[in-house]
Design a protein around this motif. Structure first.
Motif, PDB file in Angstrom:
ATOM      1  N   ASP A 291       0.823  -1.214   0.000  1.00 35.01           N
ATOM      2  CA  ASP A 291       0.000   0.000   0.000  1.00 35.01           C
ATOM      3  C   ASP A 291       0.854   1.258   0.000  1.00 35.01           C
ATOM      4  N   THR A 292       2.170   1.105   0.024  1.00 33.26           N
ATOM      5  CA  THR A 292       3.042   2.267   0.102  1.00 33.26           C
ATOM      6  C   THR A 292       3.547   2.708  -1.265  1.00 33.26           C
ATOM      7  N   SER A 293       3.547   1.816  -2.236  1.00 32.34           N
ATOM      8  CA  SER A 293       3.966   2.178  -3.589  1.00 32.34           C
ATOM      9  C   SER A 293       2.851   1.843  -4.566  1.00 32.34           C
ATOM     10  N   MET A 294       2.794   2.605  -5.651  1.00 31.13           N
ATOM     11  CA  MET A 294       1.723   2.429  -6.625  1.00 31.13           C
ATOM     12  C   MET A 294       2.244   1.646  -7.824  1.00 31.13           C
ATOM     13  N   PRO A 295       1.591   0.540  -8.193  1.00 30.19           N
ATOM     14  CA  PRO A 295       2.064  -0.228  -9.346  1.00 30.19           C
ATOM     15  C   PRO A 295       1.916   0.579 -10.627  1.00 30.19           C
ATOM     16  N   LEU A 296       2.833   0.359 -11.551  1.00 30.73           N
ATOM     17  CA  LEU A 296       2.700   0.998 -12.849  1.00 30.73           C
ATOM     18  C   LEU A 296       1.387   0.578 -13.493  1.00 30.73           C
ATOM     19  N   GLY A 297       0.703   1.534 -14.124  1.00 27.48           N
ATOM     20  CA  GLY A 297      -0.495   1.189 -14.855  1.00 27.48           C
ATOM     21  C   GLY A 297      -0.144   0.372 -16.088  1.00 27.48           C
ATOM     22  N   VAL A 298      -1.160  -0.213 -16.703  1.00 29.66           N
ATOM     23  CA  VAL A 298      -0.954  -1.032 -17.902  1.00 29.66           C
ATOM     24  C   VAL A 298      -1.755  -0.430 -19.053  1.00 29.66           C
ATOM     25  N   ALA A 299      -1.052  -0.096 -20.132  1.00 34.62           N
ATOM     26  CA  ALA A 299      -1.701   0.360 -21.359  1.00 34.62           C
ATOM     27  C   ALA A 299      -1.862  -0.843 -22.269  1.00 34.62           C
ATOM     28  N   MET A 300      -3.068  -1.402 -22.316  1.00 36.26           N
ATOM     29  CA  MET A 300      -3.349  -2.605 -23.098  1.00 36.26           C
ATOM     30  C   MET A 300      -3.740  -2.188 -24.514  1.00 36.26           C
ATOM     31  N   GLN A 301      -2.857  -2.452 -25.461  1.00 39.19           N
ATOM     32  CA  GLN A 301      -3.064  -2.012 -26.825  1.00 39.19           C
ATOM     33  C   GLN A 301      -3.363  -3.193 -27.741  1.00 39.19           C
ATOM     34  N   GLY A 302      -4.171  -2.926 -28.746  1.00 40.57           N
ATOM     35  CA  GLY A 302      -4.477  -3.952 -29.734  1.00 40.57           C
ATOM     36  C   GLY A 302      -5.353  -3.361 -30.818  1.00 40.57           C
ATOM     37  N   ARG A 303      -5.247  -3.916 -31.996  1.00 42.57           N
ATOM     38  CA  ARG A 303      -6.068  -3.425 -33.107  1.00 42.57           C
ATOM     39  C   ARG A 303      -7.537  -3.758 -32.853  1.00 42.57           C
TER      40      ARG A 303
ATOM     41  N   ALA B   6       1.389  -3.121 -22.970  1.00 41.64           N
ATOM     42  CA  ALA B   6       1.211  -4.551 -23.207  1.00 41.64           C
ATOM     43  C   ALA B   6       0.371  -4.690 -24.466  1.00 41.64           C
ATOM     44  N   THR B   7       0.903  -5.352 -25.477  1.00 39.89           N
ATOM     45  CA  THR B   7       0.259  -5.397 -26.790  1.00 39.89           C
ATOM     46  C   THR B   7      -0.349  -6.762 -27.061  1.00 39.89           C
ATOM     47  N   LEU B   8      -1.610  -6.764 -27.474  1.00 36.71           N
ATOM     48  CA  LEU B   8      -2.280  -7.995 -27.855  1.00 36.71           C
ATOM     49  C   LEU B   8      -1.815  -8.419 -29.244  1.00 36.71           C
ATOM     50  N   PRO B   9      -1.717  -9.723 -29.511  1.00 35.60           N
ATOM     51  CA  PRO B   9      -1.235 -10.176 -30.826  1.00 35.60           C
ATOM     52  C   PRO B   9      -2.207  -9.785 -31.934  1.00 35.60           C
ATOM     53  N   ASP B  10      -1.641  -9.494 -33.118  1.00 32.83           N
ATOM     54  CA  ASP B  10      -2.457  -9.124 -34.273  1.00 32.83           C
ATOM     55  C   ASP B  10      -3.093 -10.333 -34.946  1.00 32.83           C
ATOM     56  N   ARG B  11      -2.555 -11.515 -34.671  1.00 31.93           N
ATOM     57  CA  ARG B  11      -3.077 -12.723 -35.323  1.00 31.93           C
ATOM     58  C   ARG B  11      -3.064 -13.871 -34.322  1.00 31.93           C
ATOM     59  N   ILE B  12      -3.820 -14.878 -34.617  1.00 26.04           N
ATOM     60  CA  ILE B  12      -3.867 -16.064 -33.755  1.00 26.04           C
ATOM     61  C   ILE B  12      -2.525 -16.780 -33.853  1.00 26.04           C
ATOM     62  N   PRO B  13      -1.837 -16.986 -32.738  1.00 24.43           N
ATOM     63  CA  PRO B  13      -0.450 -17.476 -32.812  1.00 24.43           C
ATOM     64  C   PRO B  13      -0.284 -18.928 -33.215  1.00 24.43           C
ATOM     65  N   THR B  14      -1.229 -19.809 -32.873  1.00 27.94           N
ATOM     66  CA  THR B  14      -1.060 -21.240 -33.191  1.00 27.94           C
ATOM     67  C   THR B  14      -2.378 -21.821 -33.690  1.00 27.94           C
ATOM     68  N   PRO B  15      -2.315 -22.881 -34.488  1.00 25.39           N
ATOM     69  CA  PRO B  15      -3.545 -23.541 -34.942  1.00 25.39           C
ATOM     70  C   PRO B  15      -4.383 -24.068 -33.771  1.00 25.39           C
ATOM     71  N   GLU B  16      -3.716 -24.527 -32.727  1.00 21.32           N
ATOM     72  CA  GLU B  16      -4.442 -25.082 -31.585  1.00 21.32           C
ATOM     73  C   GLU B  16      -5.290 -24.010 -30.902  1.00 21.32           C
ATOM     74  N   ILE B  17      -4.733 -22.809 -30.777  1.00 23.55           N
ATOM     75  CA  ILE B  17      -5.504 -21.718 -30.165  1.00 23.55           C
ATOM     76  C   ILE B  17      -6.659 -21.327 -31.079  1.00 23.55           C
ATOM     77  N   GLY B  18      -6.413 -21.307 -32.395  1.00 21.36           N
ATOM     78  CA  GLY B  18      -7.490 -21.008 -33.334  1.00 21.36           C
ATOM     79  C   GLY B  18      -8.613 -22.022 -33.233  1.00 21.36           C
ATOM     80  N   GLN B  19      -8.263 -23.292 -33.133  1.00 22.45           N
ATOM     81  CA  GLN B  19      -9.279 -24.334 -33.004  1.00 22.45           C
ATOM     82  C   GLN B  19     -10.064 -24.162 -31.707  1.00 22.45           C
ATOM     83  N   ALA B  20      -9.365 -23.800 -30.630  1.00 21.77           N
ATOM     84  CA  ALA B  20     -10.046 -23.612 -29.348  1.00 21.77           C
ATOM     85  C   ALA B  20     -11.023 -22.442 -29.408  1.00 21.77           C
TER      86      ALA B  20
END
Length: 357
Positions: free
Chosen positions: A54-66, A317-331
């Protein structure tokens, strides 16, 4: 090749890919954690720091993605995880036409009424966690938490105990603490008094005085700070996510082709307070992680309008522009179809149809 029956089944499905901010508050049956695990891990690391220090503030996160990268879906998944671990989550919509601090204050007030694991709403959960720390009798705890009518005497008892628990927070945030209790009260008139204070409206001065609130009206920024300091007393972390910046920034019609191009006065007046507000939001809150969800170009524009270096207070923190693997796409396909077909019946599932694991 698929059969005519399979084709008819697929044509009958509406996948509804266009999500809205309200989807953040709904369970996501087709979330695939592996798709955004790096960005989610970055956010959860910030939440862990907010929980333990509670004494220090965590860095915020800029979540970017198309557009379409899954930013809103990820916010929903993060919200589920954080609330499941006992934390609080609030979503700020910046296209309401209100100022930055009015928007954040309204998001906290309305977010208090959102569901939470355990006691029904985030407000009730917060009050149920705080009151045992204050040594209050059971009947006062129940009244403060809104499960029975609250009296002025019980509200005074709560505030006195709060000031004994933390002299500084109890002194500075006592009006807001009263207003939060009234906002969750059973009595409608009491609710109105509490809500007016929380959105920085004067309301009925006589009713304010009757419930022990001072005549002074807190600004939206002060209300945000008060709520954060009060919630931090429960030792649980909070995430404040700021979304819908892209629509607001698009209205400035600023070209990002030249990254060094200066802003016009009108554009700076719109964007400057938001950039400044995001930086101050991180500075005035406690046990809180600020997450900004936006397009990469929007973040570039935001950093150009910030009065101080954004990198000092936010990590990207950047989200991927494309699905990284076929397994993730299938899921992804499997879970979306399983969720879409959940309320429909076409007979026994065909052996070649994808089934969610």
């Amino acid at each position: 090749m698929i059969s005519e029956d399979q084709r008819a089944a697929l044509e009958a499905v509406s996948l509804n890919p266009a999500v809205t901010p309200d989807d953040v508050w709904r369970p996501s049956p087709h979330n695939v954690p592996e798709l955004h695990e790096k960005v989610a891990a970055e956010i959860l690391r910030g939440v862990a720091r907010a929980r333990t220090d509670d004494t220090s503030m965590p860095l915020g996160v800029a979540m970017q993605g198309r557009a379409g990268a899954g930013k809103t879906h990820l916010l929903g998944a993060v919200r589920e995880r954080i609330q499941g671990d006992g934390g609080y989550f609030f979503l700020v919509d910046m296209v309401s036409g209100k100022t930055f601090w009015e928007s954040v204050a309204l998001a906290l007030v309305e977010g208090m009424g959102r569901p939470h694991v355990g006691w029904g709403t985030q407000l009730k959960t917060f009050l149920r966690r705080l009151t045992p720390q204050l040594g209050l009798p059971v009947e006062v705890r129940d009244a403060v938490a809104g499960t029975r009518p609250v009296t002025r005497a019980q509200l005074d008892t709560f505030i006195w105990a709060l000031r004994e628990r933390d002299r500084e927070v109890g002194r500075d945030a006592q009006d807001t603490a009263r207003a939060l209790v009234l906002h969750g009260a059973i009595d409608f008139e009491a609710q109105d008094v509490g809500y007016a204070h929380l959105i920085s409206e004067p309301g009925d001065p006589t009713a304010r005085a009757a419930w022990g609130l001072s005549p002074a009206i807190r600004t939206p920024q002060q209300v945000v700070q008060d709520i954060s300091r009060l919630m931090a007393l429960t030792l649980d972390p909070t995430v404040i996510a700021v979304d819908q910046l892209d629509t607001l920034f698009a209205q400035t019609s600023t070209s990002l082709l030249n990254q060094h191009q200066g802003l016009e006065d009108g554009q700076a007046k719109v964007l400057g307070p938001i950039a400044d507000g995001l930086l101050k939001l991180r500075d005035i809150t406690r046990r809180t992680l600020v997450v900004v969800s936006c397009l990469p170009d929007t973040w570039v524009l935001m950093t150009r309008t910030a009065p101080t270096p954004v990198a000092d207070r936010f990590r990207t923190a950047t989200l991927p522009d494309r699905i990284p693997t076929p397994e993730i796409g299938q899921a992804i396909v499997s879970k979306r179809l399983a969720a879409a077909f959940a309320g429909m019946y076409f007979g026994p599932p065909h052996p070649t149809w994808p089934i969610a694991p």
